[in-house]
Design an enzyme around this catalytic site. Structure first.
Site, PDB file in Angstrom:
ATOM      1  N   ARG A   1      -1.639 -14.489   4.924  1.00  0.00           N
ATOM      2  CA  ARG A   1      -2.493 -13.796   5.916  1.00  0.00           C
ATOM      3  C   ARG A   1      -1.849 -13.877   7.304  1.00  0.00           C
ATOM      4  O   ARG A   1      -1.875 -12.914   8.056  1.00  0.00           O
ATOM      5  CB  ARG A   1      -3.899 -14.417   5.962  1.00  0.00           C
ATOM      6  CG  ARG A   1      -4.778 -14.073   4.786  1.00  0.00           C
ATOM      7  CD  ARG A   1      -5.232 -12.627   4.741  1.00  0.00           C
ATOM      8  NE  ARG A   1      -6.231 -12.285   5.720  1.00  0.00           N
ATOM      9  CZ  ARG A   1      -6.951 -11.163   5.710  1.00  0.00           C
ATOM     10  NH1 ARG A   1      -6.780 -10.266   4.733  1.00  0.00           N
ATOM     11  NH2 ARG A   1      -7.827 -10.900   6.634  1.00  0.00           N
TER      12      ARG A   1
ATOM     13  N   HIS B   1      -1.976  -5.300   1.729  1.00  0.00           N
ATOM     14  CA  HIS B   1      -3.221  -6.052   1.545  1.00  0.00           C
ATOM     15  C   HIS B   1      -2.866  -7.479   1.166  1.00  0.00           C
ATOM     16  O   HIS B   1      -1.914  -7.705   0.414  1.00  0.00           O
ATOM     17  CB  HIS B   1      -4.071  -5.452   0.417  1.00  0.00           C
ATOM     18  CG  HIS B   1      -5.149  -6.396  -0.044  1.00  0.00           C
ATOM     19  ND1 HIS B   1      -6.362  -6.512   0.607  1.00  0.00           N
ATOM     20  CD2 HIS B   1      -5.165  -7.313  -1.049  1.00  0.00           C
ATOM     21  CE1 HIS B   1      -7.084  -7.457   0.004  1.00  0.00           C
ATOM     22  NE2 HIS B   1      -6.384  -7.962  -1.001  1.00  0.00           N
TER      23      HIS B   1
ATOM     24  N   GLU C   1      -9.202 -11.452  -7.172  1.00  0.00           N
ATOM     25  CA  GLU C   1      -8.332 -10.274  -6.998  1.00  0.00           C
ATOM     26  C   GLU C   1      -7.160 -10.291  -7.975  1.00  0.00           C
ATOM     27  O   GLU C   1      -6.767  -9.245  -8.503  1.00  0.00           O
ATOM     28  CB  GLU C   1      -7.849 -10.199  -5.542  1.00  0.00           C
ATOM     29  CG  GLU C   1      -9.003  -9.884  -4.585  1.00  0.00           C
ATOM     30  CD  GLU C   1      -8.582  -9.757  -3.127  1.00  0.00           C
ATOM     31  OE1 GLU C   1      -7.410 -10.058  -2.800  1.00  0.00           O
ATOM     32  OE2 GLU C   1      -9.433  -9.365  -2.316  1.00  0.00           O
TER      33      GLU C   1
ATOM     34  N   PHE D   1     -15.399   5.232   7.136  1.00  0.00           N
ATOM     35  CA  PHE D   1     -13.988   5.495   6.838  1.00  0.00           C
ATOM     36  C   PHE D   1     -13.639   5.278   5.364  1.00  0.00           C
ATOM     37  O   PHE D   1     -12.491   5.486   4.963  1.00  0.00           O
ATOM     38  CB  PHE D   1     -13.074   4.631   7.723  1.00  0.00           C
ATOM     39  CG  PHE D   1     -13.269   3.144   7.574  1.00  0.00           C
ATOM     40  CD1 PHE D   1     -12.692   2.441   6.521  1.00  0.00           C
ATOM     41  CD2 PHE D   1     -14.050   2.448   8.494  1.00  0.00           C
ATOM     42  CE1 PHE D   1     -12.884   1.080   6.382  1.00  0.00           C
ATOM     43  CE2 PHE D   1     -14.236   1.077   8.357  1.00  0.00           C
ATOM     44  CZ  PHE D   1     -13.653   0.393   7.296  1.00  0.00           C
TER      45      PHE D   1
ATOM     46  N   ASN E   1      -1.855   0.279   7.032  1.00  0.00           N
ATOM     47  CA  ASN E   1      -1.334  -1.001   7.543  1.00  0.00           C
ATOM     48  C   ASN E   1      -0.490  -1.770   6.515  1.00  0.00           C
ATOM     49  O   ASN E   1      -0.445  -3.004   6.538  1.00  0.00           O
ATOM     50  CB  ASN E   1      -2.481  -1.838   8.109  1.00  0.00           C
ATOM     51  CG  ASN E   1      -3.545  -2.144   7.075  1.00  0.00           C
ATOM     52  OD1 ASN E   1      -3.402  -1.772   5.916  1.00  0.00           O
ATOM     53  ND2 ASN E   1      -4.599  -2.825   7.482  1.00  0.00           N
TER      54      ASN E   1
ATOM     55  N   TYR F   1     -12.742  -3.145  -2.419  1.00  0.00           N
ATOM     56  CA  TYR F   1     -13.208  -3.000  -1.039  1.00  0.00           C
ATOM     57  C   TYR F   1     -14.738  -2.873  -1.008  1.00  0.00           C
ATOM     58  O   TYR F   1     -15.284  -2.081  -0.227  1.00  0.00           O
ATOM     59  CB  TYR F   1     -12.541  -1.790  -0.385  1.00  0.00           C
ATOM     60  CG  TYR F   1     -11.089  -2.003  -0.004  1.00  0.00           C
ATOM     61  CD1 TYR F   1     -10.659  -3.189   0.604  1.00  0.00           C
ATOM     62  CD2 TYR F   1     -10.140  -1.008  -0.209  1.00  0.00           C
ATOM     63  CE1 TYR F   1      -9.331  -3.377   0.967  1.00  0.00           C
ATOM     64  CE2 TYR F   1      -8.808  -1.187   0.152  1.00  0.00           C
ATOM     65  CZ  TYR F   1      -8.412  -2.373   0.740  1.00  0.00           C
ATOM     66  OH  TYR F   1      -7.103  -2.559   1.124  1.00  0.00           O
TER      67      TYR F   1
ATOM     68  N   THR G   1      -5.680  -6.736  11.110  1.00  0.00           N
ATOM     69  CA  THR G   1      -5.925  -5.514  10.328  1.00  0.00           C
ATOM     70  C   THR G   1      -5.369  -4.273  11.030  1.00  0.00           C
ATOM     71  O   THR G   1      -4.705  -3.451  10.407  1.00  0.00           O
ATOM     72  CB  THR G   1      -7.449  -5.350  10.088  1.00  0.00           C
ATOM     73  OG1 THR G   1      -7.928  -6.535   9.439  1.00  0.00           O
ATOM     74  CG2 THR G   1      -7.744  -4.143   9.229  1.00  0.00           C
TER      75      THR G   1
ATOM     76  N   LYS H   1       0.830  -1.206   0.000  1.00  0.00           N
ATOM     77  CA  LYS H   1       0.000   0.000   0.000  1.00  0.00           C
ATOM     78  C   LYS H   1       0.869   1.262   0.000  1.00  0.00           C
ATOM     79  O   LYS H   1       2.075   1.188   0.283  1.00  0.00           O
ATOM     80  CB  LYS H   1      -0.894  -0.019   1.244  1.00  0.00           C
ATOM     81  CG  LYS H   1      -1.889  -1.182   1.287  1.00  0.00           C
ATOM     82  CD  LYS H   1      -2.782  -1.060   2.520  1.00  0.00           C
ATOM     83  CE  LYS H   1      -3.825  -2.159   2.580  1.00  0.00           C
ATOM     84  NZ  LYS H   1      -4.799  -1.930   3.678  1.00  0.00           N
TER      85      LYS H   1
HETATM   86  N1  UDP Z   1      -9.806  -0.395   7.321  1.00  0.00           N
HETATM   87  C1  UDP Z   1      -9.869   0.772   8.049  1.00  0.00           C
HETATM   88  N2  UDP Z   1     -10.636   0.811   9.189  1.00  0.00           N
HETATM   89  C2  UDP Z   1     -11.341  -0.281   9.612  1.00  0.00           C
HETATM   90  C3  UDP Z   1     -11.280  -1.466   8.854  1.00  0.00           C
HETATM   91  C4  UDP Z   1     -10.512  -1.494   7.712  1.00  0.00           C
HETATM   92  O1  UDP Z   1      -9.238   1.769   7.684  1.00  0.00           O
HETATM   93  O2  UDP Z   1     -12.015  -0.202  10.655  1.00  0.00           O
HETATM   94  C5  UDP Z   1      -8.973  -0.445   6.105  1.00  0.00           C
HETATM   95  C6  UDP Z   1      -7.598  -1.080   6.370  1.00  0.00           C
HETATM   96  O3  UDP Z   1      -6.638  -0.428   5.550  1.00  0.00           O
HETATM   97  C7  UDP Z   1      -7.829  -2.511   5.912  1.00  0.00           C
HETATM   98  C8  UDP Z   1      -8.765  -2.314   4.717  1.00  0.00           C
HETATM   99  O4  UDP Z   1      -9.614  -1.246   5.120  1.00  0.00           O
HETATM  100  O5  UDP Z   1      -6.620  -3.172   5.572  1.00  0.00           O
HETATM  101  C9  UDP Z   1      -9.572  -3.532   4.358  1.00  0.00           C
HETATM  102  O6  UDP Z   1     -10.291  -3.978   5.487  1.00  0.00           O
HETATM  103  P1  UDP Z   1     -10.466  -5.522   5.811  1.00  0.00           P
HETATM  104  O7  UDP Z   1     -11.491  -5.625   6.896  1.00  0.00           O
HETATM  105  O8  UDP Z   1     -10.690  -6.269   4.555  1.00  0.00           O
HETATM  106  O9  UDP Z   1      -9.043  -5.886   6.482  1.00  0.00           O
HETATM  107  P2  UDP Z   1      -7.777  -6.702   5.925  1.00  0.00           P
HETATM  108  O10 UDP Z   1      -8.309  -7.862   5.101  1.00  0.00           O
HETATM  109  O11 UDP Z   1      -6.945  -5.740   5.124  1.00  0.00           O
HETATM  110  O12 UDP Z   1      -7.051  -7.161   7.171  1.00  0.00           O
HETATM  111 MG    MG Z   2      -9.697  -7.817   3.590  1.00  0.00          MG
END
Ligand code: UDP
Ligand code: MG
Length: 154
Positions: A85, A115, A126, A57, A112, A49, A91, A9
């Site tokens: 993962r 992805h 994806e 957000f 973070n 997303y 996350t 990212k």
């Molecule tokens: N995200 C955020 N706030 C939240 C949840 C998610 O900013 O409360 C962002 C964060 O960058 C995250 C992305 O949205 O990596 C995708 O969310 P997901 O729940 O799919 O988490 P991931 O699979 O990336 O762990």
């Molecule tokens: Mg995700």
């Protein structure tokens, strides 16, 4: 062999962590099947997303993910979705366990670093979202038989 989609990212690009993160995946024994730099836009992020478009957000997430170009990668390995993962961590980087990428490099929920696809089914979707078929390469590194024993591949 299973494949997964990784995005380094803008938080990784801005903080010059691209090499360190790629190095972790290579050290683990995963194969890079595809890699390129690209600029994301709101259209592709609304798809990618889709589960988050109604969250408060989301505008901030789009701004963050379009701040710089990103590096997209397709990694290959046995059980690679689950393995990556686990390497990525929770996350919210503040909650991610030390030793994970987010746990070691981040302090933010949104910023973070990386992805990673969350299931083999989503990984296929994806990879097709971010790569054309000719951008994914089928090859076996010479180290393959030192990374996997026959029963790892059964
Ligand atoms: N995200 C955020 N706030 C939240 C949840 C998610 O900013 O409360 C962002 C964060 O960058 C995250 C992305 O949205 O990596 C995708 O969310 P997901 O729940 O799919 O988490 P991931 O699979 O990336 O762990
Ligand atoms: Mg995700």
């Amino acid at each position: 062999m299973e494949r997964t989609l990784i995005i380094l990212k803008p938080s990784a690009v801005q903080r010059a962590l691209v090499g360190k993160v790629i190095d972790r995946f290579q050290q683990k024994g995963l194969t890079i099947a595809g890699i390129k730099m690209m600029k994301l836009d709101e259209k592709i992020l609304r798809e990618h997303y889709a589960h988050l478009v109604d969250r408060p957000f989301f505008p901030s997430l789009v701004e963050s993910m379009t701040a710089t170009p990103v590096i997209v990668m397709c990694l290959e390995g046995r059980d690679v979705v689950e393995v990556v993962r686990a390497m990525t961590g929770a996350t919210n980087s503040r909650k991610a366990v030390p030793g994970t990428i987010r746990g070691d490099f981040g302090m933010s929920g949104q910023e973070n670093i990386v992805h990673a696809s969350d299931s083999p089914e989503n990984a296929i979707i994806e990879i097709n979202r971010f790569f054309r078929p000719e951008e994914i390469f089928d090859y076996k590194p010479i180290t393959f038989t030192s990374i996997y024993a026959p029963d790892d591949l059964a």
